[in-house]
Design an enzyme around this catalytic site. Structure first.
Site, PDB file in Angstrom:
ATOM      1  N   GLU A 164     -23.174  -5.561 -13.836  1.00  0.00           N
ATOM      2  CA  GLU A 164     -22.661  -4.195 -13.784  1.00  0.00           C
ATOM      3  C   GLU A 164     -22.884  -3.544 -12.420  1.00  0.00           C
ATOM      4  OE1 GLU A 164     -24.557  -2.811 -17.431  1.00  0.00           O
ATOM      5  OE2 GLU A 164     -22.641  -3.064 -18.434  1.00  0.00           O
ATOM      6  N   GLU A 216     -22.774 -11.007 -23.014  1.00  0.00           N
ATOM      7  CA  GLU A 216     -23.473 -10.159 -23.982  1.00  0.00           C
ATOM      8  C   GLU A 216     -22.545  -9.957 -25.170  1.00  0.00           C
ATOM      9  OE1 GLU A 216     -24.937  -6.460 -22.206  1.00  0.00           O
ATOM     10  OE2 GLU A 216     -25.400  -7.552 -20.370  1.00  0.00           O
TER      11      GLU A 216
HETATM   12  C1  GAL Z   1     -24.720  -3.757 -21.205  1.00  0.00           C
HETATM   13  C2  GAL Z   1     -25.761  -4.022 -20.156  1.00  0.00           C
HETATM   14  C3  GAL Z   1     -27.108  -4.275 -20.732  1.00  0.00           C
HETATM   15  C4  GAL Z   1     -27.425  -3.256 -21.780  1.00  0.00           C
HETATM   16  C5  GAL Z   1     -26.385  -3.297 -22.838  1.00  0.00           C
HETATM   17  C6  GAL Z   1     -26.602  -2.275 -23.913  1.00  0.00           C
HETATM   18  O1  GAL Z   1     -23.694  -3.029 -20.680  1.00  0.00           O
HETATM   19  O2  GAL Z   1     -25.405  -5.098 -19.338  1.00  0.00           O
HETATM   20  O3  GAL Z   1     -28.039  -4.234 -19.709  1.00  0.00           O
HETATM   21  O4  GAL Z   1     -27.410  -1.994 -21.206  1.00  0.00           O
HETATM   22  O5  GAL Z   1     -25.150  -3.005 -22.279  1.00  0.00           O
HETATM   23  O6  GAL Z   1     -27.848  -2.323 -24.469  1.00  0.00           O
END
Ligand code: GAL
Length: 995
Positions: A429, A505
């Protein structure tokens, strides 16, 4: 860019990299003398340093306390050793910077932690290095009063040369500023937690020192491909004799020559075969050094958009791993890190993304040894610039290029010998910009054997693998089928279509949830282009805070932060104390290495080996037949090892096909590891499936196998008025048999989960489901009696109520039909929507339940038949299997750091309290029994503040909404939503009277 003044600390607003440091290198296991400087250091904290050019001790003699190194100095755990002296506070933000967006300037009020220690070394060496594995923040270092340099890059090592500077007794001083220009590059979603967070070492440099070793070990055509490069740091004029050996093969290796090695086993995550490269310039007496590097032979190739290792597609069943400890902040003691990885192995996790920075190097050693696929991520995130529409983002500013590229280089050079690392990630990010290309170029020139990853640029200009976070299932499916929407730029589109796809993620494990894991996994298994993904995230970042003598768990806002993101940092599969949450068990079931399926014919079971490389020879398949009184028969289902990705259709033995006479039974199949492993004992169960065996002559899923009520059924008949007492003016139940009942009523609401509270990415225009419930007023139902009729000589009672909500005309009509059967009280409930329910919303209700209170305590024993022992909602609970279970009310609770709906048991046929009062439901019900009301739960901010009242709050659910993963990502999938609809349920209350 401003240039450093010689011998003076680097300006904190200088966007450049560290100064005074040596060229980066791998962490080598060496024969050279080393001194570990972890332990107690002197410490003090200053709100603002007035003269940065003066070392801490030169500046003043203010009071020093004692602090543990390594650790984040802001942690409350230091209160004791610092005897109440201020040392700052942790502060939590997700995206926001806790200071103005004013790059490259840190805020003027910039606290610092000052460290001091004496280092004694008998017979000190002429040459040595001072190595910090990681200092979070910007650190200035002095050795015996001489300024050595300034570090930037919190989760990366820095080395300083101490040649000719070491005495028998030395003074080492470190000042760690909380903020600097580098803070703009380290805006990860976590606590701001400065300090000396990793080990500190002094390493002797002999005359013929080895500076660095790079090993490239591939595997092609059944042979190892080896190339070893060595850099010396030699004092003497004469060149030392350099010996390089592949130890296990006793094979001499030529420096910088490409060699083929026969007779070695390749490395993969399932069979992590490691070898040792020994590099030596002679014995210590000769002034030489010997270092060892562990290597694994493996080759990564992307073939037609599929990510392969040693020629085979791999599948990632992974987690995102931050470094956090509830006492020490960013320092995770080695034993805890080992526990993390052991828990991952035990729960079938095979991959780790080191979110969002390179981990402690010990973690990679263990990943090499135990076998994990690792994405190693650069310590680089500028997310807060999103609040400025990415204006002035360092990622696209040449002034920052050197510092950003420096981070990438330091990671690659430190970690490129690790076979577990299969991709480099440029960071997380950080938007887009020219510096990404520079990072990619630097990484490729240092290591051309690993593909590059970065999620932040969806055009994938600088990377080799396409990555996304939290996509909807449908979009993953389209990508699997290679029919994704095109990019505007045709060339980039064509390039991206050739890339494997990974979810860096997905499935946000915050609070109760995540739902939808099974559906993701089905897509990963189906499409070779999809590598799989990484759950967000491994662990919760709760902080231990002692309040009134009790250890409580703190989250964002608990330290009086000006800006913070509350409990968004509590989103893991394990608690910060590393207790597995229910979601970890569900994940283990979804990630199972062997899929167990019962064939419809009832005589066979199908096993699929989901592994990519190894057969199932190390696993054993077991069966058992269980009834309410225990295991009645069991055995091992012997079979040939199942090849990787293969399956076996196995005949069940006769005894495993049929229920026990006159009893309800279940068949359970388990896959267990045969032998002890480094992370789990022999017999550790990796997968379980159960099925109910029908055909019992007296099917009684609706009743416990024994107990008071059963006797009662056969011997006593009670009148309905004995069994039930209702308030004739409202229709509410006042007594069930001899049990007084409070607050009986229909309930369409639950205490919102973290997922319920957020707008989902798949329904971005609809309010969060909890908001819908709020707008509809579901938490406060108004019941009005429409009719109440006793009939058939008072043996039946029909109550009709209308349940509505303040200021809306959405309502439901409930028909409660009561009757008696022996000593059982039967209820048929029909709930029909009336009035109007917003048609623009895809769902309206949290659940359809009967809620009531009954006296009881947390020590009461609840036994049940249904799914268990772990909780389940319609879209999770994959670990909950059929069975007979018993738990105290206290143990039925799934504690969440922020209280919310949790701990529901699913498809419950019956449950009983203390072997007396019970409820059965022929169709199965969802049951939640808690010592607090849902309203109290919803209004309480922290778990430790929940106070149980004298009653048990019971919800008997006929229908329930899934939980989804809207805390970050898609909400509840369509099939698990609960729009207003007609719902019917049947219940039998039993054990109503003492006999
Ligand atoms: C993503 C980010 C993580 C965390 C997650 C939400 O956007 O990469 O670091 O913030 O969202 O918990």
């Amino acid at each position: 860019m401003t240039v450093e003044k010689a011998g003076q600390p680097l300006e904190l607003s200088n966007p450049g990299p560290s100064t005074g440091v040596l060229e980066p290198r791998a962490r080598l296991s060496t024969s050279a003398r080393q001194l570990q400087l972890n332990g107690s250091w002197q410490f003090r904290w200053v709100e603002k340093v007035l003269d940065p050019n003066l070392s801490p001790s030169a500046r003043s003699a203010e009071r020093w306390g004692v602090i543990a190194v390594p650790a984040s100095y802001v942690m409350p755990a230091h209160d004791e050793s610092l005897q109440g002296a201020a040392h700052g506070n942790p502060s939590y933000t997700n995206v926001k910077f806790p200071f103005p967006i004013d790059p490259p300037f840190p805020p003027e009020l910039n606290p610092a932690g000052e460290y001091l220690r004496t280092v004694s070394w008998e017979n000190p060496p002429k040459r040595a290095l001072l190595r910090f594995e990681g200092i979070e923040g910007a650190a200035d270092i002095w050795w015996n009063g001489k300024f050595l340099g300034s570090t930037r890059g919190s989760r990366l090592p820095s080395e300083f040369e101490l040649n000719g500077l070491i005495e028998e007794s030395n003074q080492l001083e470190v000042r760690v500023y909380q903020f600097s220009a580098a803070s703009y590059l380290e805006d990860q979603d976590e606590w701001w937690a400065p300090g000396i967070i990793r080990d500190v070492l002094l390493i002797e440099r002999p005359d013929f020192a080895i500076r660095d070793v790079q090993v490239v070990a591939g595997f092609k055509g059944e042979k190892g491909q080896l190339r070893v490069s060595v850099e010396l740091d030699s004092l003497a004029d004469t060149e030392p004799t350099l010996e390089i050996t592949l130890v296990e093969k006793d094979l001499p290796v030529h420096q910088d020559a490409q060699m083929e090695v026969t007779g070695v086993e390749p490395w993969n995550q399932e069979a992590p075969n490691l070898y040792t490269i020994r590099v030596s310039t002679g014995t210590a007496e000769q002034g030489g050094e010997t270092v060892e590097v562990r290597v694994g032979f493996r080759t990564i190739e992307i073939i037609d958009g599929v990510f392969t290792v040693n020629g085979k597609p791999i599948s990632l069943r992974g987690v995102n791993l931050h470094e956090h400890h509830p006492k020490w902040g960013r320092h995770v003691p080695k034993a805890v890190m080992q526990k993390d990885l052991a828990l991952m192995k035990q729960h079938n996790v095979n991959a780790i993304r080191t979110a969002h920075y390179p981990p402690h190097p010990d973690m990679l050693d263990l990943a090499d040894e135990w076998g994990f696929w690792v994405i190693d991520e650069c310590d680089f995130e500028t997310h807060g610039f999103e609040y400025a529409s990415w204006r002035a983002n360092p990622t696209d500013d040449p002034d920052w290029e050197e510092a950003i590229v420096d981070r990438m280089k330091r990671m690659v050079i430190r970690d490129r010998n690790h076979p577990s690392v299969i991709m480099w990630s440029l960071g997380n990010e950080a938007g887009v910009g020219q510096n990404l290309a520079a990072m990619a170029k630097a990484a490729r020139s240092l290591d051309n054997t690993r593909p590059l990853h970065y999620e932040g640029d969806q055009e994938c200009k600088d990377v080799d693998v396409w990555s996304q976070m939290y996509p909807a299932h449908e979009s993953v499916e389209a990508i699997g089928q290679r029919i994704e929407p095109a990019l505007a730029d045709q060339e980039l589109d064509a390039r991206r279509r050739q890339m494997p796809y990974v979810l860096c993620e997905y499935a946000h494990a915050m609070g109760t949830g995540p739902g939808g894991l099974t559906e993701y996994q089905e897509l990963f298994d189906k499409y070779p282009r999809i590598m799989g993904g990484f759950i967000w995230e491994w662990l919760e970042h709760g902080i231990d805070l002692i309040q009134d003598g009790q250890v409580t768990t703190a989250y964002g806002g608990d330290f009086g932060e000006l800006v913070h993101d509350a409990n968004f940092v509590i989103d893991g599969l394990v608690s910060s104390a590393r207790e597995p949450r229910a979601q970890l068990k569900d994940l283990a079931a979804v990630f199972t290495p062997v899929i167990i399926q019962f064939e419809a014919n009832g005589t066979q079971v199908r096993l699929k080996n989901r592994r990519d490389f190894e057969d199932s020879a190390d696993l054993e398949t077991r069966w058992s037949i269980e009834t309410g009184t225990g295991v009645m028969a069991s055995g091992v289902l012997a079979h040939e090892p199942i090849l990787a990705q293969g399956f076996a259709l196995l005949d069940l033995p006769q005894a495993a096909r049929e229920p026990i006479e006159n009893a309800d039974s279940i068949l359970k199949i388990e896959i267990a590891q045969k032998h002890e492993s480094a992370w789990a004992e022999a017999d550790w169960v990796l997968a379980t499936e159960t099925k109910k065996l029908s055909g019992s002559t007296k099917p009684s899923w609706g009743r416990p196998a024994s107990g008071l009520s059963e006797n009662a059924t056969s011997e006593t008949a009670w009148s309905l008025r004995d069994l039930l007492s209702v308030d004739e003016s409202t229709g509410r139940v006042l007594r069930l048999g001899s049990n007084p009942i409070l607050n009986w009523g229909l309930d369409l609401w639950r205490a919102p989960t973290d997922n319920d509270l957020r707008v989902s990415t798949n329904e971005p225009k609809e309010p969060a489901v909890a908001k819908r419930w709020e707008l509809l007023g579901l938490a406060n139902p108004f019941s009005r009696l429409i009719s109440l009729n006793w009939s058939h000589n008072d043996s039946e009672l029909e109550v009709v109520t209308r349940v509505g909500f303040a200021s809306v005309d959405s309502s439901v009509e409930c028909i409660w039909k009561w009757s008696g059967q022996g000593s059982d009280l039967l209820l048929n409930l029909t709930v029909t929507p009336s009035g109007s329910w917003p048609i623009e919303w895809s769902s309206h209700w949290a659940r359809v339940a009967i809620s009531f209170e009954i006296s009881g305590s947390e020590q009461d024993e609840i036994s049940w038949f249904g799914r268990g022992p772990s909780p389940a909602y319609p879209d999770n609970g994959q670990a909950a299997n059929w069975g007979w279970f018993g738990k105290q009310v206290a143990d039925l609770q799934e504690r969440t750091v922020r209280p919310q709906e949790s701990g529901r048991r699913a498809e419950v046929s019956w449950f009983q309290k203390n072997h007396a009062f019970g409820v059965a439901s022929p169709l199965g019900m969802g049951v939640t029994i808690r010592p607090w009301s849902p309203k109290v739960v919803a209004a309480t901010s922290h778990d430790h503040l929940l106070q149980s009242d004298q009653n048990l709050h019971v919800a008997l659910e006929i229908a329930c909404s899934g939980v989804g993963t809207a805390a970050c990502g898609p909400g509840v999938l369509k099939e698990y939503r609960l729009p207003a609809q007609v719902v019917t349920g049947q219940f039998a209350f039993f054990g109503l009277k003492e006999i």
